[in-house]
Design a protein around this motif. Structure first.
Motif, PDB file in Angstrom:
ATOM      1  N   ARG A 125     -36.421 -61.862 -73.129  1.00 47.08           N
ATOM      2  CA  ARG A 125     -35.813 -61.532 -71.839  1.00 47.08           C
ATOM      3  C   ARG A 125     -35.182 -60.151 -71.841  1.00 47.08           C
ATOM      4  O   ARG A 125     -34.532 -59.755 -72.798  1.00 47.08           O
ATOM      5  CB  ARG A 125     -34.757 -62.568 -71.462  1.00 47.08           C
ATOM      6  N   TRP A 126     -35.392 -59.431 -70.726  1.00 43.02           N
ATOM      7  CA  TRP A 126     -34.694 -58.177 -70.478  1.00 43.02           C
ATOM      8  C   TRP A 126     -33.338 -58.514 -69.897  1.00 43.02           C
ATOM      9  O   TRP A 126     -33.199 -59.440 -69.103  1.00 43.02           O
ATOM     10  CB  TRP A 126     -35.511 -57.338 -69.496  1.00 43.02           C
ATOM     11  N   ILE A 127     -32.320 -57.763 -70.311  1.00 44.27           N
ATOM     12  CA  ILE A 127     -30.966 -57.966 -69.814  1.00 44.27           C
ATOM     13  C   ILE A 127     -30.496 -56.661 -69.182  1.00 44.27           C
ATOM     14  O   ILE A 127     -30.478 -55.611 -69.833  1.00 44.27           O
ATOM     15  CB  ILE A 127     -30.013 -58.367 -70.962  1.00 44.27           C
ATOM     16  N   TYR A 128     -30.124 -56.711 -67.932  1.00 42.73           N
ATOM     17  CA  TYR A 128     -29.652 -55.532 -67.200  1.00 42.73           C
ATOM     18  C   TYR A 128     -28.323 -55.079 -67.793  1.00 42.73           C
ATOM     19  O   TYR A 128     -27.374 -55.868 -67.881  1.00 42.73           O
ATOM     20  CB  TYR A 128     -29.520 -55.881 -65.726  1.00 42.73           C
ATOM     21  N   LYS A 129     -28.248 -53.821 -68.180  1.00 38.68           N
ATOM     22  CA  LYS A 129     -27.071 -53.330 -68.907  1.00 38.68           C
ATOM     23  C   LYS A 129     -25.793 -53.335 -68.076  1.00 38.68           C
ATOM     24  O   LYS A 129     -24.709 -53.440 -68.628  1.00 38.68           O
ATOM     25  CB  LYS A 129     -27.339 -51.925 -69.433  1.00 38.68           C
ATOM     26  N   ARG A 130     -25.889 -53.240 -66.754  1.00 36.01           N
ATOM     27  CA  ARG A 130     -24.692 -53.153 -65.923  1.00 36.01           C
ATOM     28  C   ARG A 130     -24.150 -54.510 -65.499  1.00 36.01           C
ATOM     29  O   ARG A 130     -23.023 -54.611 -65.014  1.00 36.01           O
ATOM     30  CB  ARG A 130     -24.977 -52.299 -64.695  1.00 36.01           C
ATOM     31  N   ASN A 131     -24.960 -55.541 -65.621  1.00 37.57           N
ATOM     32  CA  ASN A 131     -24.534 -56.901 -65.305  1.00 37.57           C
ATOM     33  C   ASN A 131     -25.435 -57.839 -66.106  1.00 37.57           C
ATOM     34  O   ASN A 131     -26.577 -58.080 -65.731  1.00 37.57           O
ATOM     35  CB  ASN A 131     -24.651 -57.180 -63.807  1.00 37.57           C
ATOM     36  N   LYS A 132     -24.914 -58.349 -67.188  1.00 38.65           N
ATOM     37  CA  LYS A 132     -25.715 -59.119 -68.143  1.00 38.65           C
ATOM     38  C   LYS A 132     -26.253 -60.427 -67.569  1.00 38.65           C
ATOM     39  O   LYS A 132     -27.123 -61.054 -68.157  1.00 38.65           O
ATOM     40  CB  LYS A 132     -24.900 -59.391 -69.405  1.00 38.65           C
ATOM     41  N   THR A 133     -25.751 -60.849 -66.386  1.00 40.61           N
ATOM     42  CA  THR A 133     -26.300 -62.063 -65.778  1.00 40.61           C
ATOM     43  C   THR A 133     -27.644 -61.797 -65.102  1.00 40.61           C
ATOM     44  O   THR A 133     -28.360 -62.733 -64.778  1.00 40.61           O
ATOM     45  CB  THR A 133     -25.323 -62.675 -64.746  1.00 40.61           C
ATOM     46  N   ILE A 134     -27.972 -60.526 -64.888  1.00 39.47           N
ATOM     47  CA  ILE A 134     -29.255 -60.170 -64.280  1.00 39.47           C
ATOM     48  C   ILE A 134     -30.269 -60.014 -65.410  1.00 39.47           C
ATOM     49  O   ILE A 134     -30.134 -59.132 -66.263  1.00 39.47           O
ATOM     50  CB  ILE A 134     -29.145 -58.875 -63.454  1.00 39.47           C
ATOM     51  N   GLN A 135     -31.232 -60.910 -65.434  1.00 40.04           N
ATOM     52  CA  GLN A 135     -32.227 -60.933 -66.503  1.00 40.04           C
ATOM     53  C   GLN A 135     -33.602 -61.205 -65.920  1.00 40.04           C
ATOM     54  O   GLN A 135     -33.727 -61.655 -64.776  1.00 40.04           O
ATOM     55  CB  GLN A 135     -31.880 -62.010 -67.531  1.00 40.04           C
ATOM     56  N   ARG A 136     -34.595 -60.939 -66.754  1.00 33.60           N
ATOM     57  CA  ARG A 136     -35.975 -61.169 -66.324  1.00 33.60           C
ATOM     58  C   ARG A 136     -36.842 -61.305 -67.574  1.00 33.60           C
ATOM     59  O   ARG A 136     -36.575 -60.634 -68.568  1.00 33.60           O
ATOM     60  CB  ARG A 136     -36.443 -59.986 -65.492  1.00 33.60           C
ATOM     61  N   PRO A 137     -37.878 -62.117 -67.536  1.00 36.86           N
ATOM     62  CA  PRO A 137     -38.783 -62.152 -68.688  1.00 36.86           C
ATOM     63  C   PRO A 137     -39.391 -60.765 -68.937  1.00 36.86           C
ATOM     64  O   PRO A 137     -39.766 -60.071 -67.979  1.00 36.86           O
ATOM     65  CB  PRO A 137     -39.872 -63.145 -68.282  1.00 36.86           C
ATOM     66  N   ILE A 138     -39.445 -60.350 -70.179  1.00 35.58           N
ATOM     67  CA  ILE A 138     -39.988 -59.026 -70.503  1.00 35.58           C
ATOM     68  C   ILE A 138     -41.410 -58.874 -69.983  1.00 35.58           C
ATOM     69  O   ILE A 138     -41.769 -57.831 -69.434  1.00 35.58           O
ATOM     70  CB  ILE A 138     -39.922 -58.768 -72.026  1.00 35.58           C
ATOM     71  N   ASN A 139     -42.217 -59.917 -70.104  1.00 31.39           N
ATOM     72  CA  ASN A 139     -43.609 -59.799 -69.665  1.00 31.39           C
ATOM     73  C   ASN A 139     -43.746 -59.753 -68.143  1.00 31.39           C
ATOM     74  O   ASN A 139     -44.847 -59.599 -67.627  1.00 31.39           O
ATOM     75  CB  ASN A 139     -44.477 -60.906 -70.264  1.00 31.39           C
ATOM     76  N   ASP A 140     -42.630 -59.853 -67.416  1.00 24.56           N
ATOM     77  CA  ASP A 140     -42.648 -59.755 -65.961  1.00 24.56           C
ATOM     78  C   ASP A 140     -42.016 -58.445 -65.464  1.00 24.56           C
ATOM     79  O   ASP A 140     -41.779 -58.275 -64.282  1.00 24.56           O
ATOM     80  CB  ASP A 140     -41.897 -60.948 -65.357  1.00 24.56           C
ATOM     81  N   MET A 141     -41.756 -57.520 -66.360  1.00 28.54           N
ATOM     82  CA  MET A 141     -41.083 -56.270 -65.997  1.00 28.54           C
ATOM     83  C   MET A 141     -42.040 -55.169 -65.556  1.00 28.54           C
ATOM     84  O   MET A 141     -41.617 -54.192 -64.956  1.00 28.54           O
ATOM     85  CB  MET A 141     -40.267 -55.746 -67.179  1.00 28.54           C
ATOM     86  N   PHE A 142     -43.298 -55.318 -65.881  1.00 19.78           N
ATOM     87  CA  PHE A 142     -44.235 -54.218 -65.687  1.00 19.78           C
ATOM     88  C   PHE A 142     -45.416 -54.624 -64.818  1.00 19.78           C
ATOM     89  O   PHE A 142     -45.837 -55.769 -64.814  1.00 19.78           O
ATOM     90  CB  PHE A 142     -44.757 -53.714 -67.043  1.00 19.78           C
ATOM     91  N   LEU A 143     -45.930 -53.648 -64.105  1.00 17.88           N
ATOM     92  CA  LEU A 143     -47.202 -53.759 -63.396  1.00 17.88           C
ATOM     93  C   LEU A 143     -48.165 -52.790 -64.071  1.00 17.88           C
ATOM     94  O   LEU A 143     -47.762 -52.024 -64.944  1.00 17.88           O
ATOM     95  CB  LEU A 143     -47.018 -53.399 -61.917  1.00 17.88           C
ATOM     96  N   LYS A 144     -49.432 -52.807 -63.661  1.00 21.30           N
ATOM     97  CA  LYS A 144     -50.413 -51.880 -64.230  1.00 21.30           C
ATOM     98  C   LYS A 144     -51.173 -51.180 -63.117  1.00 21.30           C
ATOM     99  O   LYS A 144     -51.464 -51.769 -62.080  1.00 21.30           O
ATOM    100  CB  LYS A 144     -51.399 -52.615 -65.137  1.00 21.30           C
ATOM    101  N   THR A 145     -51.482 -49.914 -63.371  1.00 24.72           N
ATOM    102  CA  THR A 145     -52.326 -49.172 -62.440  1.00 24.72           C
ATOM    103  C   THR A 145     -53.744 -49.724 -62.523  1.00 24.72           C
ATOM    104  O   THR A 145     -54.066 -50.527 -63.414  1.00 24.72           O
ATOM    105  CB  THR A 145     -52.353 -47.667 -62.789  1.00 24.72           C
TER     106      THR A 145
END
Length: 134
Positions: free
Chosen positions: A56-76
């Protein structure tokens, strides 16, 4: 990363709204590295250093905001990965100083976001700024 990139690139660390040359020292408070071919050329790319835990990615400014790492990126269409626009907009809008160019980026990208992407961004900004946010 530094040893690999510094042979062909100039690397700058972004801290406190300023860019300074990065000489390879440990980056305790740096979250962004800006990269160019020389001091006279435009920026080639930016590296964002993120906090993670397990998958999981953790937003540095508010640690309650998270997202699965594999859902952070799109592709061209050519398969080049890039950070999801709503996450980039959260970084821009969640800053202590939202710049005019960040407002402009928001206005430009907002119409192309899908409803669920807009909802996620709004929810994340409300978590960080429960009173209100421009």
């Amino acid at each position: 990363m530094f040893d690999y990139l510094s042979t062909d690139w100039i690397l700058y660390r972004a801290e406190g709204g300023r860019l300074t040359l990065w000489d390879g020292e440990y980056l305790d408070n740096t979250n962004d590295i800006w990269v160019s071919k020389s001091s006279e050329t435009p920026w080639a790319f930016q590296i964002m250093i993120i906090d993670t835990e397990d998958d999981r990615w953790i937003y540095k400014r508010n640690k309650t905001i998270q997202r699965p790492i594999n859902d952070m990126f799109l592709k061209t269409v050519d398969g080049i990965p890039y950070l999801r626009p709503e996450i980039q907009l959260l970084h821009k809008g969640g800053s202590s100083q939202v710049r005019e160019k960040d407002h402009s980026d928001f206005k430009t990208i907002l119409p192309s976001l899908l409803p669920q992407e807009k909802a996620w961004l709004k929810s994340a900004l409300l978590l960080q700024f429960p009173e209100s946010h421009d």
